[in-house]
Scaffold this active site. Structure first.
Site, PDB file in Angstrom:
ATOM      1  N   LYS A  94       0.782  -1.231  -0.194  1.00 46.35           N
ATOM      2  CA  LYS A  94       0.015  -0.016  -0.275  1.00 46.35           C
ATOM      3  C   LYS A  94       0.759   1.188   0.104  1.00 46.35           C
ATOM      4  O   LYS A  94       0.478   2.349  -0.515  1.00 46.35           O
ATOM      5  CB  LYS A  94      -1.110  -0.046   1.193  1.00 46.35           C
ATOM      6  CG  LYS A  94      -2.019  -0.859   1.072  1.00 46.35           C
ATOM      7  CD  LYS A  94      -3.213  -0.532   2.012  1.00 46.35           C
ATOM      8  CE  LYS A  94      -4.434  -1.520   1.929  1.00 46.35           C
ATOM      9  NZ  LYS A  94      -5.304  -1.278   3.080  1.00 46.35           N
TER      10      LYS A  94
ATOM     11  N   LYS B 197      -6.776 -10.705  -8.402  1.00 47.34           N
ATOM     12  CA  LYS B 197      -8.201 -10.975  -7.524  1.00 47.34           C
ATOM     13  C   LYS B 197      -9.217  -9.830  -7.900  1.00 47.34           C
ATOM     14  O   LYS B 197      -8.845  -8.425  -8.422  1.00 47.34           O
ATOM     15  CB  LYS B 197      -8.030 -10.276  -6.109  1.00 47.34           C
ATOM     16  CG  LYS B 197      -8.046 -11.270  -4.978  1.00 47.34           C
ATOM     17  CD  LYS B 197      -7.604 -10.976  -3.551  1.00 47.34           C
ATOM     18  CE  LYS B 197      -8.602 -10.248  -2.843  1.00 47.34           C
ATOM     19  NZ  LYS B 197      -8.210 -10.151  -1.158  1.00 47.34           N
TER      20      LYS B 197
ATOM     21  N   LYS C  96     -11.745  -3.613  -6.244  1.00 45.90           N
ATOM     22  CA  LYS C  96     -12.739  -2.425  -6.225  1.00 45.90           C
ATOM     23  C   LYS C  96     -11.808  -1.250  -6.964  1.00 45.90           C
ATOM     24  O   LYS C  96     -12.229  -0.263  -7.665  1.00 45.90           O
ATOM     25  CB  LYS C  96     -13.248  -1.826  -5.314  1.00 45.90           C
ATOM     26  CG  LYS C  96     -12.168  -1.438  -4.067  1.00 45.90           C
ATOM     27  CD  LYS C  96     -12.757  -0.399  -2.873  1.00 45.90           C
ATOM     28  CE  LYS C  96     -11.825  -0.093  -1.876  1.00 45.90           C
ATOM     29  NZ  LYS C  96     -10.632  -0.598  -1.662  1.00 45.90           N
TER      30      LYS C  96
END
Ligand code: TRP
Length: 343
Positions: A124, A207, A210
């Protein structure tokens, strides 16, 4: 010390979901369905982790208006998917201040070396970790507090959260050791299986997410029946037809994903799906899959929209949930203060 909530179940489950309005099929099959099932066998607490949301730059979570909307959206989605707010304690994290309070104590238990090894922080934070927030670095410690402030024994999460749960165990063990008391339980991860790992419709090795720039890669819970059918029709496949046995899916991530989605939506195995569709073309399978997805998802979307039209109801659920959560958390925080030596 320690508490009893008067629940009929001895095991206590806690899990958390980020407040993001963009819930998709991966969230539904991977997490929500499991959480719904656990309501019948465990005492369940489900937490909208708004304190975690702000660890990212404001541009990522969208600012105060979007955050408020996202918290409501995700609450409505979970209720629509089958979380019963009378059975489960459904609440948002920031209303129960004990999460943040226990995080501070855990900040002084966890070691820098432990946090330095967290792979999700590295992902991240990206290349420029000097610019990441201190909160992002501390994210796993807050997550440990989410769990341990309720003495939760079981935590259903995806594979990607395993390392954070190991950290939670390390914090519980060190706290217990440092203060010479068996206080925090050693929490069991309940890893939700790879069968429920839903991959991108554009790339079967990634995966469903969003944050994927292509909306065709995912089925959102707010998609219309036409959108759903179109996205499945356009889903990537390979040149071969459907195999008649599960073994034939090996090395064919896109085919495996579509069959897996069908199986999960219908509640059957991949082998059973292939018994029905094996040997056939993708085009007819995709039509059946589109129909099935619409049948399963459209009632949820409709219910979610109905709930969102009644803001007072959502507000009531979150207020009630926070009060019930706090009734468990407050005495545990009191015990922690005593154990540490705060006057
Ligand atoms: N980090 C989790 C995720 O991204 C969300 C989360 C926050 C969580 N606190 C939690 C999950 C406590 C389980 C228990 O999926």
């Amino acid at each position: 010390m320690s508490q009893s909530s008067g629940s009929q179940f001895k095991d206590r489950v806690l899990s958390g979901m980020q407040p993001t309005g963009n819930l998709h099929l991966g969230n539904y099959l991977g997490a929500m369905l499991n959480w719904v099932k656990m309501q019948d066998t465990h005492e369940t607490l489900y937490c909208v982790v708004d304190l975690h949301a702000i660890t990212q730059p404001v541009s990522v979570w969208g600012g105060p208006d979007i955050l408020r909307k996202s918290i409501r959206d995700v609450t409505a989605a979970y209720i629509a998917a089958g979380i019963n707010p009378k059975k489960s304690i459904l609440f948002n994290q920031s209303r129960v201040h004990e999460h943040a309070e226990l995080t501070w104590v855990f900040n002084c238990v966890a070691r820098l070396g432990w946090l330095d090894r967290m792979t999700q922080f590295k992902e991240k934070a990206g290349k420029d970790k000097e610019r990441a927030s201190v909160g992002l670095y501390d994210y796993p410690v807050l997550m440990a507090a989410d769990i341990l402030i309720y003495h939760a024994t079981h935590v259903p999460v995806g594979e990607d959260q395993k390392q954070h749960l190991e950290l939670c165990r390390d914090i519980a063990i060190k706290f217990n050791n440092d203060f010479g008391i068996e206080f925090f339980p050693i929490t069991e991860p309940v890893i939700m299986g790879p069968a429920t790992r839903v991959m991108s419709l554009r790339d079967g090795t990634k995966k469903m997410s969003k944050s994927d720039p292509s909306d065709l890669s995912r089925i959102n819970l707010t998609d219309s029946p036409d959108d759903i059918a179109r996205k499945i029709r356009k889903a990537k496949t390979d040149a071969d037809g459907l195999p008649s046995e599960a073994k034939g899916l090996e090395g064919r991530p896109e085919a495996e994903n579509l069959v897996g989605i069908y199986a999960a939506l219908e509640g059957i195995s991949a082998a059973e799906v292939l018994k029905q569709f094996g040997g056939g073309q993708f085009s007819s399978f995709k039509t059946a899959l589109g129909d099935l997805a619409v049948t399963k998802l459209s009632p949820i979307t409709a219910e979610m929209n109905k709930l969102l039209a009644d803001q007072a109801y959502i507000e009531g659920v979150l207020t009630d949930g926070a009060a019930r959560a706090q009734a468990i958390a407050a005495p545990i925080m009191q015990d922690v203060k005593k154990i540490v030596g705060f006057l």
